[in-house]
Design a protein around this motif. Sequence first.
Motif, mmCIF file in Angstrom:
data_model
loop_
_atom_site.group_PDB
_atom_site.id
_atom_site.type_symbol
_atom_site.label_atom_id
_atom_site.label_comp_id
_atom_site.label_asym_id
_atom_site.label_seq_id
_atom_site.Cartn_x
_atom_site.Cartn_y
_atom_site.Cartn_z
ATOM 1 N N LEU A 1 -48.130 10.757 137.819
ATOM 2 C CA LEU A 1 -48.572 9.408 138.159
ATOM 3 C C LEU A 1 -49.956 9.504 138.787
ATOM 4 C CD1 LEU A 1 -47.656 6.327 138.482
ATOM 5 C CD2 LEU A 1 -47.252 6.938 140.875
ATOM 6 N N THR A 2 -50.904 8.746 138.262
ATOM 7 C CA THR A 2 -52.214 8.646 138.898
ATOM 8 C C THR A 2 -52.381 7.243 139.448
ATOM 9 O OG1 THR A 2 -53.326 8.044 136.817
ATOM 10 C CG2 THR A 2 -53.245 10.380 137.394
ATOM 11 N N VAL A 3 -52.829 7.171 140.696
ATOM 12 C CA VAL A 3 -53.095 5.891 141.367
ATOM 13 C C VAL A 3 -54.547 5.949 141.820
ATOM 14 C CG1 VAL A 3 -52.406 4.309 143.198
ATOM 15 C CG2 VAL A 3 -50.704 5.820 142.154
ATOM 16 N N GLY A 4 -55.419 5.333 141.032
ATOM 17 C CA GLY A 4 -56.831 5.510 141.290
ATOM 18 C C GLY A 4 -57.201 6.965 141.087
ATOM 19 N N GLY A 5 -57.778 7.596 142.104
ATOM 20 C CA GLY A 5 -58.158 9.000 142.006
ATOM 21 C C GLY A 5 -57.117 9.965 142.519
ATOM 22 N N THR A 6 -55.963 9.465 142.988
ATOM 23 C CA THR A 6 -54.915 10.356 143.486
ATOM 24 C C THR A 6 -53.930 10.688 142.375
ATOM 25 O OG1 THR A 6 -53.442 8.569 144.207
ATOM 26 C CG2 THR A 6 -55.133 9.306 145.771
#
Length: 210
Positions: A125-130
């Motif tokens: 899972l990517t949330v923005g750059g995380t």
Amino acid sequence: MKMRWIIGVAACAAAFGAQAQYKYIGPDGKVVYSDQPPPANAKVLEKKGPPPQSTGGPELPFAVKNAMKTYPVTLYTAGNCGSACSEGRNYLVKRGVPFAEKTVNTSDDAVKFKKDLGTDQLPVLTVGGTKQIQWQQDGWAGALTSAGYPLESQLPPGYKNTAPVAIAPPAAAPANQTASTQGSPPPPPADTGSSPAAPSGDRPAWFKGF
């Protein structure tokens, strides 16, 4: 009192003008705002197109749109990565998080996935750059909360995420094929590194997630 009435009328006129599709000069010489086409002999001052539609269908709540703008969410899965991918996807849907899903199904997908994400574990899972590697509800929940996504779904009824797409879609065939190749039989399918006839639960050689 009169001043308040004038201000109210002006505000209503401005709001109507913003919603109207046509602005033209009427027969009496006055400017007319209308959602109906003007007469043929009228002088059109402005013609607007149809109001823009949200890409997600129904209008989304402000908190959701704001989070999506700054921290878009992408889910990486594979068709045979077990229950973890399903649990992660179901969590996003239940929480009301709009997301794009990219699938890893071939060896080309796997190469691009590892190059872009730096891992061969699924799901991701990517949330923005995380980045959250593998399904861990606490980790996913914390990343989404930090990004501003509501704790409970606020999506309007009927909202649907876009359909999953391959992380490495196949290249389009050349448009200018020569006559000698047009009549020839298609080449045999390329070796993707996975066996299409493998029984349920088997995983391609490149898959190391579970």
